[in-house]
Design a protein around this motif. Structure first.
Motif, mmCIF file in Angstrom:
data_model
loop_
_atom_site.group_PDB
_atom_site.id
_atom_site.type_symbol
_atom_site.label_atom_id
_atom_site.label_comp_id
_atom_site.label_asym_id
_atom_site.label_seq_id
_atom_site.Cartn_x
_atom_site.Cartn_y
_atom_site.Cartn_z
ATOM 1 N N PRO A 61 0.818 -1.218 0.000
ATOM 2 C CA PRO A 61 0.000 0.000 0.000
ATOM 3 C C PRO A 61 0.848 1.263 0.000
ATOM 4 O O PRO A 61 2.009 1.248 0.426
ATOM 5 N N LEU A 62 0.260 2.348 -0.476
ATOM 6 C CA LEU A 62 0.928 3.638 -0.426
ATOM 7 C C LEU A 62 0.579 4.313 0.901
ATOM 8 O O LEU A 62 -0.493 4.093 1.454
ATOM 9 N N ALA A 63 1.492 5.109 1.387
ATOM 10 C CA ALA A 63 1.258 5.777 2.670
ATOM 11 C C ALA A 63 0.093 6.749 2.553
ATOM 12 O O ALA A 63 -0.152 7.312 1.488
ATOM 13 N N THR A 64 -0.588 6.946 3.642
ATOM 14 C CA THR A 64 -1.718 7.874 3.607
ATOM 15 C C THR A 64 -1.395 9.179 4.312
ATOM 16 O O THR A 64 -2.013 10.210 4.043
ATOM 17 N N ASP A 65 -0.437 9.143 5.242
ATOM 18 C CA ASP A 65 -0.075 10.375 5.956
ATOM 19 C C ASP A 65 1.388 10.700 5.727
ATOM 20 O O ASP A 65 2.212 9.815 5.546
ATOM 21 N N SER A 66 1.683 11.996 5.757
ATOM 22 C CA SER A 66 3.079 12.404 5.622
ATOM 23 C C SER A 66 3.729 12.515 6.989
ATOM 24 O O SER A 66 3.064 12.794 7.989
ATOM 25 N N ILE A 67 5.054 12.298 7.016
ATOM 26 C CA ILE A 67 5.797 12.463 8.267
ATOM 27 C C ILE A 67 6.880 13.504 8.005
ATOM 28 O O ILE A 67 7.648 13.382 7.049
ATOM 29 N N ILE A 68 6.909 14.551 8.831
ATOM 30 C CA ILE A 68 7.916 15.594 8.637
ATOM 31 C C ILE A 68 9.018 15.418 9.673
ATOM 32 O O ILE A 68 8.761 15.274 10.865
ATOM 33 N N ILE A 69 10.260 15.403 9.192
ATOM 34 C CA ILE A 69 11.402 15.308 10.101
ATOM 35 C C ILE A 69 12.145 16.636 10.039
ATOM 36 O O ILE A 69 12.570 17.070 8.975
ATOM 37 N N LYS A 70 12.292 17.295 11.166
ATOM 38 C CA LYS A 70 13.044 18.556 11.203
ATOM 39 C C LYS A 70 14.533 18.239 11.152
ATOM 40 O O LYS A 70 15.015 17.316 11.812
#
Lengths: 966, 319
Positions: A61-70
């Motif tokens: 599956p493709l991801a549904t949410d983004s994850i932001i890394i500072k």
């Protein structure tokens, strides 16, 4: 017999183990970050492709949410990474400034569910050497695929003041400057093997991401693991923004008036093929188009700004020409404000035609599609190069090419480059997987052929190249005993397939303007009609009589006007002219009459029309002319010492006579050593550092039936005067490294009678007699094919190899030439250089122009002017035309990456330029005669050199008497 | 009308000559000034661009002149050096003579024979073949392709073929090994020179009256060879003379081919010709005076050669 077999087996096992061990140890679990050397090794692995990775991971599956890394939330950084965390920089918080252009930084990320992610970086480039910023992304313990080991983040540029006119009314490009701003870019293939951002598969739980920096400093904002983009359909798009309304408004945006661009070398150019070009002029040079073959590579983009009067839908209409790829379309992606508006904009194809065409965004049925723009703000329209539907096929073909090249080389090591056709080599037995590999490749190729045919819709341009190779392979499989005699053809076919695949990736497009208008508004005409185009040709023909092509600007408004001759092509002269208008004249208020000539200075003097300055004349000329009193001694002029410091320390030697200096170097070229890393790894060789090592390596390579290329250039008329002694062959390197020299102190005779010289000459001739090296060969093609895995060549050969030999990209390296161990334990890598120079003529004195001419010369050899010149010429001629500028600072600004730059500098520092003596042309000439006497006539080396030396000395003596130097 | 006036003038001319012998030049000019006026444009051009340079060369050959500084008079020094001290010059004379003696007549007769053969072809094929043979001289620098054929690379065309056939094992450096250079240049030169004289032969063949062959047939000519030697050959005399001069001149002035194939200078001057020697001194060493001395000698050699051809041809055609 059995013993022999056992021995062979044992050797094979040892070889295998020693080769495999380092590879295995690298690819095994890796807790520490990789070192630069390990990364280099990883990049050699061409089999670990993205396609293979996707196939291995399978359907997930493709991801549904983004994850932001500072960026500043890293948990580890390597020792060599110089990192400074900044709270805020230019509007972005929690960033890191990464100055070292090396090292790695590790992050931890917690993934909520098993899924595919794409990775986006936000970054702020720092002015480094102007190259793309290469970074790598390691996931957990290793790189998922080779393409992720190193990919680039581009810089952005635009011309400083757009397009301007010179005094004669001709357009010229102003300097291309880098724009510093926050940019965002996905990790995406540089080579165009995939159009969409790279995907990485992450399982639920904690993972580590390690970012590597390789060559340039930059500021890293944040890293976003994104949901892979899915664009809405046009239907959804229209549903979102509502009803489409017709209107009258329309605005033309000249394509050459860019807002931003991804490459420094994409500059406006001139097209005269239609009067509908906007703008158009018969007599003046107007820069009216942009793109073309400089806008060919995946990921390059141009961006424009537009403002619309009211909210609503707008049509984006393009006037373009795609006459580059016969029968094939090229592709672009359209982004509005950095986003692809809907599915259809993701891949727009531009069909082939010899004339100009117009096109709007449209769907398969030909219905125009509109984009929604709001009023009151500026929107950006970006067109980005994408390879299109063929990218998978290209990737597959590339991996087949790698495979086949391997097979070819294995065969070569048994048969040699010149197989004896009467001998049975039993190649299929010697190389057990020969036939299976060939069979598999043939099958794959046939599959790709069908594939491509289906995508393109015709097989006109595909069939020959793939099919010829397939027939070739099938023949080889059918009767393996004929393989040796088919090898030549085989290698040729592989080569043409690989360059064809490379060409297939090119997506050139020439753009005249964008017309943004409301739906169903009237659009400008695209082409001249039949009579119109005939009238255009007739008019252009007659205008060609009244246009002065050799003269550039009208300088009647300046008090000080100097005449400058350029000994080069029109492209280079155009660049120089633009530079003069843009930089020189405004700053110094001196007019410049620039003329393209290939006439000699002598002729100019005879006719009494000598210029003040002549640019880019051959290196033997200055001393020759100075002897006859034609040149002005620049060493006494003020600022000379400062100028001298811009160049390599010995680079004025060839232009110096009796303490006076008569020229400023333009270019300086020298030998570098090129070797194939993959073949060296296979043969367990390391790149030689000294000649002793070199001879050993040469023996191994030759015993494996491959060759080593040592350059030898025959003398010809102009050559012997113009190029000087320097880089004609390796004699100068051997001689200088042994501490020998060509001339005595006062240049009154040669110094070739010394033990060092005789020794060096013996070594040099031995290469061609005892070691059987070839005198003439085509380095570029043999290096590509792999049958000449080691060779010396001018460093400019690098440009050709990197631009036109895609199948060996990353498999070779350029390092300084071998040296000779000195008594104090250091290695001398001395060699003579070559290159051209610029001179001030004595005529400048008669014209009273010495001051202005000197100002010009100082400006011309400055880092600023040389950088601009080199970059602009590269923009016009491509990487292959990269200028070998002699100015050290300018050189640094060209797109050399860190490692290459270091290697080049090492070699450059070691150059010991050879003086030009009166009558010195005889040295080149007779040294060649001496060499040929030994190599062809089997004369004794010592005797030959000494007897020809007499002839040189006699000529030098004669010339010295002629000029009253005795 | 016009014709009769012309005749009258001729008549007057011959009358005066017979009466007084030679008349003073200025009187002649005054009398026939229209004729002189009409030839003037050409004569002025000829004088400026041909006669003057030759005179200048003769004068300069007694000077030391480096093109930038004022010439200094050095008497016969250039000639002394040329004949006594310059071994390369002697070599270049030898090479030039070899060229003139081998390639000149060779290409001359080759032209004649090929033109004869082609003349026998049907019309359209003849036109086509003429073009094929004339092509090398039309595109004057096309001899560059020989560089590829004779490339010293082991993959060069000729080397490659010879290796494949098992005749050689190591590539031959055709263009720099002195045992081959002169021969290679000669081959290319012969190929190149099938030009102007070939065309003039074709034209000559075309111009021969067919009825002469019929007459010959009646008179008992047995075969084509007799036809060629007894009818065609004598009638071709003007073309033969023209071609011979052209060939000699072109073989004496061989330079571009040698220079671009074998370089300047070629290995140990093995393909060095007089013209190349002039280039060497004029363009590389900037010794114009010396170069002029060489060209004066070349000029004399050519004059002599022309005279020789005249004698030879008059001998041939008289018998």
């Amino acid at each position: 017999m059995r013993f022999k077999k056992l021995m062979a087996l044992a050797v094979a096992i040892i070889v295998l183990v020693t080769v495999m061990v380092p590879i295995c140890s690298v690819s095994a679990a890796h807790k520490e970050p990789y070192t630069a050397e390990e990364i280099d090794l990883l990049l050699l692995d061409k089999s670990n492709t993205y396609q293979k990775y996707l196939a291995e991971v399978g359907d997930k599956p493709l991801a549904t949410d983004s994850i932001i890394i500072k960026a500043d939330k890293y948990y580890a950084a390597s020792d060599d990474a110089k990192i400074e965390a900044l709270d805020s920089y230019e509007g972005k918080d929690n960033v890191i400034k990464w100055d070292s252009a090396a090292g790695s930084v590790s992050y931890e990320v917690d993934v909520p569910a098993d899924a595919f992610y794409s990775v986006k970086f936000s970054y702020y480039p720092i002015a480094g050497s102007g190259n793309k910023i290469n970074i790598g992304l390691q996931v957990d313990d290793g790189f998922p695929y080779t393409d992720l080991t190193s990919f680039s983040l581009n810089r952005t540029y635009n011309s400083s003041e757009g397009i301007k006119q010179d005094t004669a009314g001709n357009d010229y490009n102003t300097t291309q400057v880098e724009l510093f701003d926050w940019n965002e870019k996905f990790a995406v293939s540089d080579s165009g093997v995939s159009d969409q951002p790279f995907l990485i598969y992450l399982t639920k739980g904690k993972h580590s991401l390690v970012v590597y920096s390789f060559n340039e400093p930059f500021i890293l904002g944040d890293i976003t693991l994104c949901t892979p983009a899915k664009h809405m359909t046009y239907k959804e798009y229209v549903a979102k923004y509502g009803q489409i309304k017709d209107g009258e408004w329309g605005q033309k945006i000249e394509a050459e008036d860019t807002f931003k661009k991804s490459e420094q070398n994409m500059v406006a150019s001139t097209d005269r093929t239609s009067t509908k070009n906007s703008p158009f002029n018969y007599t003046k040079t107007v820069l009216n188009v942009i793109g073309g073959s400089t806008w060919s590579y995946a990921g390059q983009w141009l961006e424009w700004e537009v403002e619309v009067p009211e909210d609503g839908y707008y049509e984006i209409f393009l006037r373009f020409k795609q006459s580059y790829k016969s029968g094939l379309p090229t592709h672009r992606r359209l982004l509005i404000d950095g986003e692809v508006p809907f599915e259809e904009a993701d891949l727009i194809s531009f069909g082939f035609s010899n004339s100009w065409q117009g096109k709007s965004l449209a769907n398969d049925k030909g219905e125009t599609l509109y984009v929604y723009l709001t009023a009151g703000e500026k929107h950006t329209i970006r067109l980005e190069n994408v390879v299109g539907a063929l990218s998978d096929s290209i990737a597959n073909i590339n991996s087949i090419v790698v495979e086949l090249n391997n097979i070819y080389r294995q065969c070569l090591m048994i048969t040699g480059t010149d197989p004896d056709i009467y001998r049975d080599y039993y190649l299929h037995q010697e190389i057990p997987d020969l036939i299976p590999t060939l069979e598999a490749s043939a099958k794959e190729l046939t599959k790709e052929y069908e594939n491509i045919k289906e995508i393109i819709g015709s097989d006109r341009d595909v069939s020959d190249i793939i099919n010829v190779l397939v027939y070739n392979i099938e023949d080889m499989i059918e009767s393996p005993s004929t393989i040796p005699s088919r090898l030549d053809t085989f290698s040729g076919n592989i080569g043409s397939l690989s360059s064809w695949a490379l060409e297939l990736k090119d997506q050139p497009l020439l753009l005249d303007y964008l017309y943004v208008c409301q739906p169903n508004a009237e659009k400008p005409a695209i082409n001249d009609n039949f009579f119109g185009s005939i009238w255009r040709e007739v008019k252009s023909f007659f205008y060609s009589f009244i246009t002065d092509y050799s003269n550039f600007a009208d300088n009647s408004t300046y008090d000080d006007v100097i005449t400058v001759w350029v000994n080069s092509g029109r492209d280079q002269a155009n660049v120089i002219n633009a530079m003069i208008n843009d930089l020189f004249t405004p700053q110094y208020n001196i007019g410049v009459d620039l003329k393209i000539t290939n006439a000699s200075v002598i002729q100019a003097y005879l006719s009494g029309r000598a210029p003040d300055i002549s640019l880019m004349i051959g290196r033997g000329q200055p001393v020759n002319l100075a002897l006859r009193g034609a040149l002005y001694d620049i060493s006494k002029l003020d600022g000379f010492e400062e100028i001298k410091s811009r160049f390599q320390e010995t680079s004025f030697v060839p232009y110096t006579l009796n303490g006076a200096v008569y020229a400023v170097p333009d270019t300086q070229n020298f030998y570098m050593m090129f070797y194939r890393k993959d073949i060296f790894q296979e043969l367990e060789l390391t790149a030689p550092k000294t000649w002793d090592e070199f001879w050993k390596v040469m023996k191994v390579i030759q015993s494996n039936n491959m060759e080593v290329g040592l350059p030898y250039t025959a003398v010809d008329a102009s050559g012997s005067v113009d190029n000087g002694m320097g880089s004609r062959n390796i004699f100068s390197a051997i001689l200088l490294q042994k501490g020998g020299r060509f001339y005595n102190d006062d240049l009154s005779a040669t110094d070739l009678g010394t033990a060092e010289a005789l020794d060096a000459f013996q070594i040099w001739t031995d290469i061609y007699t005892k070691m059987d090296s070839q005198v003439t060969y085509d380095f570029y093609n043999r290096f590509r094919a792999g049958n000449m895995p080691l060779g010396l060549a001018m460093y400019t050969e690098y440009n050709r190899l990197s631009a036109a030999a895609p199948e060996i990209a990353g498999l070779w390296e350029m390092i300084p030439i071998p040296g000779t161990m000195q008594e104090d334990g250091t290695i001398s890598r001395a060699q003579g250089g070559s290159g051209s120079a610029s001179v001030m003529l004595r005529a400048a004195e008669d014209h009273g122009n010495v001051e202005s001419a000197w100002t010009f010369l100082k400006w011309w050899c400055s880092a600023e002017a040389q950088t601009r010149y080199a970059l602009d010429v590269e923009a016009v001629l491509g990487v292959v035309g990269r200028v070998a500028t002699a100015n050290r600072d300018a050189f640094k600004n060209l797109s050399w990456n860190g490692k290459e730059y270091k290697n080049l500098m090492t070699a450059w520092d070691a150059i010991e330029e050879i003086p030009e003596a009166p009558g010195g042309y005889y040295l080149t000439r007779d040294l060649d005669n001496a060499f040929r006497d030994v190599v062809y006539n089997e004369r004794n080396a010592r005797e030959s050199l000494l007897s020809w030396k007499l002839s040189v000395d006699a000529e030098i003596q004669r010339k010295r008497e002629e000029f009253g130097l005795e | 009308m016009r014709k009769s006036r012309g005749n009258a003038r001729n008549l007057v001319l011959s009358k005066e000559y017979t009466k007084k012998g030679k008349i003073p030049y200025h009187k002649d000019i005054a009398k026939h000034w229209q004729l002189y006026l009409m030839t003037a444009p050409y004569m002025i051009g000829f004088f400026i661009f041909t006669v003057l340079p030759i005179l200048a060369a003769v004068v300069l050959s007694f000077f030391y002149y480096n093109m930038l500084e004022t010439p200094t008079f050095i008497g016969f020094n250039n000639y002394f050096n040329l004949i006594v001290a310059d071994t390369v010059f002697l070599k270049s004379i030898k090479n030039t003579l070899v060229f003139a003696i081998i390639t000149g007549p060779l290409s001359y007769f080759l032209c004649l024979i090929i033109a004869w053969f082609i003349n026998e072809l049907p019309r359209y094929l003849r036109v086509f073949m003429t073009l094929v043979f004339y092509a090398p001289s039309l595109s004057s620098s096309v001899y560059f392709i020989w560089q590829y054929l004779f490339s010293g690379d082991s993959y060069g065309f000729i080397n490659g073929i010879l290796t494949k056939m098992g005749i050689i094992y190591e590539p031959i450096q055709w263009l720099s090994d002195e045992s081959y250079t002169l021969a290679v240049v000669m081959i290319v030169q012969v190929w190149m020179s099938l030009g102007t004289s070939f065309l003039s032969f074709i034209a000559g063949f075309q111009g021969i009256d067919k009825s002469l062959y019929e007459a010959g047939d009646v008179d008992g000519i047995k075969n084509r060879y007799q036809e060629f030697f007894y009818i065609t050959f004598p009638l071709l005399k003007p073309q033969l003379l023209f071609s011979a001069v052209m060939q000699i001149v072109s073989s004496f002035s061989v330079s571009a081919v040698s220079q671009s194939l074998c370089g300047l200078p070629s290995t140990n001057y093995s393909a060095h010709t007089i013209v190349l020697h002039i280039t060497d001194y004029g363009n590389i060493r900037y010794e114009m005076g010396y170069a002029c001395a060489i060209s004066v000698i070349l000029f004399l050699i050519m004059l002599g050669a022309r005279k020789l051809i005249d004698i030879l041809l008059s001998y041939v055609s008289d018998t």
